[in-house]
Design an enzyme around this catalytic site. Structure first.
Site, mmCIF file in Angstrom:
data_model
loop_
_atom_site.group_PDB
_atom_site.id
_atom_site.type_symbol
_atom_site.label_atom_id
_atom_site.label_comp_id
_atom_site.label_asym_id
_atom_site.label_seq_id
_atom_site.Cartn_x
_atom_site.Cartn_y
_atom_site.Cartn_z
ATOM 1 N N TYR A 89 -14.174 6.688 -13.057
ATOM 2 C CA TYR A 89 -13.991 5.377 -12.429
ATOM 3 C C TYR A 89 -14.504 4.260 -13.335
ATOM 4 O O TYR A 89 -13.842 3.230 -13.504
ATOM 5 C CB TYR A 89 -14.730 5.365 -11.095
ATOM 6 N N ASP A 145 0.865 -1.169 0.000
ATOM 7 C CA ASP A 145 0.000 0.000 0.000
ATOM 8 C C ASP A 145 0.907 1.225 0.000
ATOM 9 O O ASP A 145 2.099 1.122 0.329
ATOM 10 C CB ASP A 145 -0.903 0.015 1.249
ATOM 11 N N ALA A 179 -19.475 -3.267 -1.895
ATOM 12 C CA ALA A 179 -19.008 -4.025 -0.734
ATOM 13 C C ALA A 179 -18.876 -3.077 0.456
ATOM 14 O O ALA A 179 -18.364 -1.963 0.322
ATOM 15 C CB ALA A 179 -17.670 -4.691 -1.021
ATOM 16 N N ASN A 181 -5.385 -4.816 -6.689
ATOM 17 C CA ASN A 181 -6.570 -4.272 -6.039
ATOM 18 C C ASN A 181 -6.588 -2.747 -6.017
ATOM 19 O O ASN A 181 -7.625 -2.145 -5.760
ATOM 20 C CB ASN A 181 -6.655 -4.810 -4.599
ATOM 21 N N ASP A 207 3.452 2.946 -4.245
ATOM 22 C CA ASP A 207 2.465 3.782 -4.921
ATOM 23 C C ASP A 207 2.390 3.283 -6.359
ATOM 24 O O ASP A 207 3.359 3.403 -7.115
ATOM 25 C CB ASP A 207 2.911 5.242 -4.866
ATOM 26 N N VAL A 208 1.253 2.725 -6.757
ATOM 27 C CA VAL A 208 1.162 2.096 -8.074
ATOM 28 C C VAL A 208 1.181 3.108 -9.214
ATOM 29 O O VAL A 208 1.228 2.709 -10.388
ATOM 30 C CB VAL A 208 -0.095 1.202 -8.193
ATOM 31 N N LYS A 239 -12.333 1.217 -14.899
ATOM 32 C CA LYS A 239 -12.638 -0.198 -14.633
ATOM 33 C C LYS A 239 -12.975 -0.951 -15.922
ATOM 34 O O LYS A 239 -12.656 -2.146 -16.040
ATOM 35 C CB LYS A 239 -13.787 -0.302 -13.626
#
Length: 265
Positions: free
Chosen positions: A173, A52, A206, A107, A80-81, A177
């Site tokens: 978003y 993370d 979720a 994720n 950090d992606v 996705k």
């Protein structure tokens, strides 16, 4: 409505589906799907490296997971992606810490709620960069690792039903996705050469603390009411599907997006 399905069940015990494997899970700090996935990987017998960008939350998550599973190895790497250099370093460090990598769960993602007419370039770019480009960077690094290692592996991406559905204020978003879904399909065809399967999950909604911070209670209630069981998923329910996709129960499944929901579109 079937009462037993409208009430969230308790998390089920592990069944050893991933015994002997090593999993890397991004965006795994905190209370969301990432940390639930790390817990499920451990419950199924895997050793885990959690990652993370938030160092304090990451260490707290690592310590919690290690305490709950003292018989297994739990590593942690800050990443950090949005940085290719940090992503490359993540996979090198994970392999160094635990000796190998068998499973990668991408994720990391970033959302927000703003109509296109009011959306800034910065808002668009940030969501696309973390959610889609970050998944690409991690997939590329994972495939480079698997190509060198020669032992095959599994990648599971976290997409969203918004890659299929329309929802107000979610264009950035949803676009990201949908891109994750397309990346999953195309990279899966290429990854077969290295003995790697790549699939994705597409959760609808979720329950977790971070989502409650960034989404209004009214919207969450409305979305949950529209689900087949009249409730949101629990993060562990999504994580259990990810574990199944990472396991030997799905050895002929690749390039697919599994909707963790009754509603594909």
């Amino acid at each position: 409505m079937t009462d037993s399905l409208s009430i969230a069940p308790q998390e089920i015990p592990g069944h050893g589906l991933l015994t002997g494997r090593v999993a890397v899970v991004t965006a795994a700090a905190g209370t969301g799907i990432g940390s639930a996935t790390a817990r499920r990987m451990l419950a199924e017998g895997a050793d885990v490296v959690v990652s993370d960008w938030h160092e304090r939350r990451l260490e707290a998550t690592r310590a919690e997971l290690a305490g709950a599973h003292p018989e297994q190895r739990v590593g942690a790497v800050v990443c950090d992606v949005s940085s290719s250099e940090q992503v490359t370093a993540l996979f090198a460090a994970a392999a160094d810490q635990l000796g190998r990598i068998d499973i990668v769960v991408n994720n990391a993602g970033l959302g927000g709620e703003v109509p296109v007419v009011d959306m800034t370039d910065e808002q668009w770019d940030r969501v696309i960069d973390v959610t889609l480009n970050g998944t690409f960077r991690c997939t590329r690094a994972a495939l480079n690792y698997f190509r060198r290692a020669g032992h095959g592996g599994v990648i599971v991406n976290n997409a969203s039903v918004l890659g299929w559905r329309a929802q107000h204020g979610q264009a950035h978003y949803a676009a990201a996705k949908a891109g994750v879904m397309a990346l999953t399909r195309c990279s899966a065809i290429e990854a077969a050469e290295f003995g790697v399967r790549i699939n994705a999950v597409a959760p609808s909604i979720a329950n977790h603390a971070f989502l409650a911070k960034v989404t209004s209670e009214e919207l969450l209630s409305r979305l949950a009411a529209g689900e087949a069981f009249g409730r949101a998923a629990e993060p562990w329910e999504v994580a259990a599907t990810i574990a199944m996709l990472a396991s030997d129960y799905t050895t002929y499944l690749t390039g697919e997006v599994v909707s963790v929901s009754s509603q594909r579109a």
